[in-house]
Design a protein around this motif. Sequence first.
Motif, PDB file in Angstrom:
ATOM      1  N   PRO A 124     -45.465 -10.103 -48.109  1.00  0.00           N
ATOM      2  CA  PRO A 124     -45.278  -9.003 -47.151  1.00  0.00           C
ATOM      3  C   PRO A 124     -43.886  -8.930 -46.540  1.00  0.00           C
ATOM      4  N   SER A 125     -43.227 -10.074 -46.350  1.00  0.00           N
ATOM      5  CA  SER A 125     -41.904 -10.063 -45.730  1.00  0.00           C
ATOM      6  C   SER A 125     -40.836  -9.433 -46.616  1.00  0.00           C
ATOM      7  N   ALA A 126     -41.146  -9.255 -47.895  1.00  0.00           N
ATOM      8  CA  ALA A 126     -40.152  -8.723 -48.839  1.00  0.00           C
ATOM      9  C   ALA A 126     -40.462  -7.295 -49.264  1.00  0.00           C
ATOM     10  N   LYS A 127     -41.347  -6.593 -48.541  1.00  0.00           N
ATOM     11  CA  LYS A 127     -41.787  -5.277 -49.018  1.00  0.00           C
ATOM     12  C   LYS A 127     -40.644  -4.267 -49.074  1.00  0.00           C
ATOM     13  N   TYR A 255     -30.038   6.335 -56.462  1.00  0.00           N
ATOM     14  CA  TYR A 255     -30.638   5.027 -56.709  1.00  0.00           C
ATOM     15  C   TYR A 255     -29.708   3.827 -56.574  1.00  0.00           C
ATOM     16  N   VAL A 256     -28.409   3.978 -56.739  1.00  0.00           N
ATOM     17  CA  VAL A 256     -27.513   2.826 -56.559  1.00  0.00           C
ATOM     18  C   VAL A 256     -27.613   2.243 -55.142  1.00  0.00           C
ATOM     19  N   PRO A 257     -27.687   3.082 -54.075  1.00  0.00           N
ATOM     20  CA  PRO A 257     -27.818   2.499 -52.731  1.00  0.00           C
ATOM     21  C   PRO A 257     -29.075   1.659 -52.539  1.00  0.00           C
ATOM     22  N   SER A 258     -30.034   1.771 -53.453  1.00  0.00           N
ATOM     23  CA  SER A 258     -31.281   1.008 -53.312  1.00  0.00           C
ATOM     24  C   SER A 258     -31.045  -0.491 -53.299  1.00  0.00           C
ATOM     25  N   PHE A 259     -29.896  -0.950 -53.846  1.00  0.00           N
ATOM     26  CA  PHE A 259     -29.609  -2.376 -53.834  1.00  0.00           C
ATOM     27  C   PHE A 259     -29.427  -2.914 -52.414  1.00  0.00           C
ATOM     28  N   PHE A 260     -29.046  -2.042 -51.474  1.00  0.00           N
ATOM     29  CA  PHE A 260     -28.838  -2.519 -50.106  1.00  0.00           C
ATOM     30  C   PHE A 260     -29.620  -1.722 -49.057  1.00  0.00           C
ATOM     31  N   THR A 261     -30.315  -0.658 -49.451  1.00  0.00           N
ATOM     32  CA  THR A 261     -31.067   0.130 -48.467  1.00  0.00           C
ATOM     33  C   THR A 261     -32.155  -0.701 -47.800  1.00  0.00           C
ATOM     34  N   GLY A 262     -32.848  -1.528 -48.597  1.00  0.00           N
ATOM     35  CA  GLY A 262     -33.894  -2.373 -48.021  1.00  0.00           C
ATOM     36  C   GLY A 262     -33.340  -3.315 -46.962  1.00  0.00           C
ATOM     37  N   TRP A 263     -32.164  -3.907 -47.239  1.00  0.00           N
ATOM     38  CA  TRP A 263     -31.536  -4.794 -46.248  1.00  0.00           C
ATOM     39  C   TRP A 263     -31.152  -4.014 -44.999  1.00  0.00           C
ATOM     40  N   LEU A 264     -30.621  -2.789 -45.162  1.00  0.00           N
ATOM     41  CA  LEU A 264     -30.245  -1.965 -44.010  1.00  0.00           C
ATOM     42  C   LEU A 264     -31.464  -1.648 -43.143  1.00  0.00           C
ATOM     43  N   ILE A 265     -32.579  -1.334 -43.791  1.00  0.00           N
ATOM     44  CA  ILE A 265     -33.802  -1.027 -43.036  1.00  0.00           C
ATOM     45  C   ILE A 265     -34.269  -2.271 -42.276  1.00  0.00           C
ATOM     46  N   LYS A 266     -34.211  -3.415 -42.941  1.00  0.00           N
ATOM     47  CA  LYS A 266     -34.618  -4.670 -42.298  1.00  0.00           C
ATOM     48  C   LYS A 266     -33.709  -4.995 -41.115  1.00  0.00           C
ATOM     49  N   ARG A 267     -32.420  -4.679 -41.258  1.00  0.00           N
ATOM     50  CA  ARG A 267     -31.438  -5.043 -40.239  1.00  0.00           C
ATOM     51  C   ARG A 267     -31.400  -4.037 -39.081  1.00  0.00           C
ATOM     52  N   PHE A 268     -31.435  -2.739 -39.387  1.00  0.00           N
ATOM     53  CA  PHE A 268     -31.229  -1.715 -38.357  1.00  0.00           C
ATOM     54  C   PHE A 268     -32.466  -0.869 -38.067  1.00  0.00           C
ATOM     55  N   GLY A 269     -33.489  -0.965 -38.905  1.00  0.00           N
ATOM     56  CA  GLY A 269     -34.697  -0.175 -38.690  1.00  0.00           C
ATOM     57  C   GLY A 269     -34.713   1.099 -39.521  1.00  0.00           C
ATOM     58  N   ALA A 270     -35.905   1.554 -39.851  1.00  0.00           N
ATOM     59  CA  ALA A 270     -36.056   2.717 -40.721  1.00  0.00           C
ATOM     60  C   ALA A 270     -35.509   3.988 -40.080  1.00  0.00           C
ATOM     61  N   LEU A 271     -35.713   4.157 -38.766  1.00  0.00           N
ATOM     62  CA  LEU A 271     -35.295   5.399 -38.118  1.00  0.00           C
ATOM     63  C   LEU A 271     -33.787   5.591 -38.172  1.00  0.00           C
TER      64      LEU A 271
END
Length: 386
Positions: A124-127, A255-271
């Motif tokens: 779950p922590s890696a979703k 799709y290229v930003p997908s390599f870091f989008t997950g980290w950005l969401i984890k760091r700054f939040g989805a909103l």
Amino acid sequence: MNPPLLLLTLCQGLYLTNNVTFVAINGMVGLALAPTPWLATSPVMAYVAGSALSAPLVARHQRRFGRRRTFQLGLAVAMVTAALCALAVLTRQFWLLIASTLAAGYYNANGSLYRFAAVELVPPSAKERAISWVLAGGILGAVTGPQLALLTRDALPQPFAGAYVALIAVALLSLLLISFIRFPALPVSDSGKAEGRPLSVLARQQVFVVAVAVSALGYGVMNLLMAATPIAMAQHAHPFGHAALVLEWHVLGMYVPSFFTGWLIKRFGALRVMSIGLLLNFACTAVALSGVDLMHFLVSLLVLGIGWNFLFIGGTALFTEAYQPEERTRAQAAMDTTIYATMTISSFGSGALVTTGGWTWMNFAMLLPLVLVAAALGWLALERRR
């Protein structure tokens, strides 16, 4: 990253190869076969309308047969419908093309669930990262889709018929890969039912409403411009090779930003990430309205792709907060049905706008849904502060 997630990422890339090829050629084929120009994007509209109609059926099939068998069925449908599309082009039957792309929506509704299936293959922590990695597989589609359309354009007597035949091989390869993935069994509630809470209860949650609305409107705006781009570029005397190049960079932006989008969401939040995506959509409109040279099309579609990535991955990650594990198939089907219904409207509006009002009015039409996205994000941000 683990072996099943890697295979699913490759399947996502092949799924996007199919979709990008469809976008690259369906508008042009529709323009050649349609009885009137404003019906040019009807094959694109039929594809997403079929996806909207198929999403609830796919959810039922996944509960009954499991992820893997349903994904395999979707790929079988992809092969059959691609063959029918080729036949429609070779025999110049517009309505057979519409029927074929409508039926192909069952495959599209299946493929759109790869991002949710990815969550089940990791802790779950890696979703967020799992969703990002699978969507990053779209880079394969970004490169191969436009090039496949370009290389197979004249492979058969009628233009683009060969591209549909090539998509049969793409689906066959994906069918082989998906057969090696073992997905966890879908959980059920304590009562033994897979559905959990009714959809009417789920849909009253603020997070549900905002995640679905932003994902649907963001996808609709992206589809509005992407579906019309090959036609708009042809109207301004650009060769098809230029359109293929623009679509390639657009999908890379998706799709290229997908390599870091997950980290950005984890760091700054989805909103916050979704808000940046919204600003990029406004920037896309500004660039598109500034001219019709190749670079105007390329830069605007590239920025549009990045904006879509932030909105869609952010919306998907936010949406996973809205349901319990036993409710996932029903909730995911509701989200995708809404997305595809919005895309159906934007696909039809795309053809009508670009063939009557032109590229400029197409871009002005983007502003209303973008304002609605801003309102939805602002509403949820205010509610969370309270």
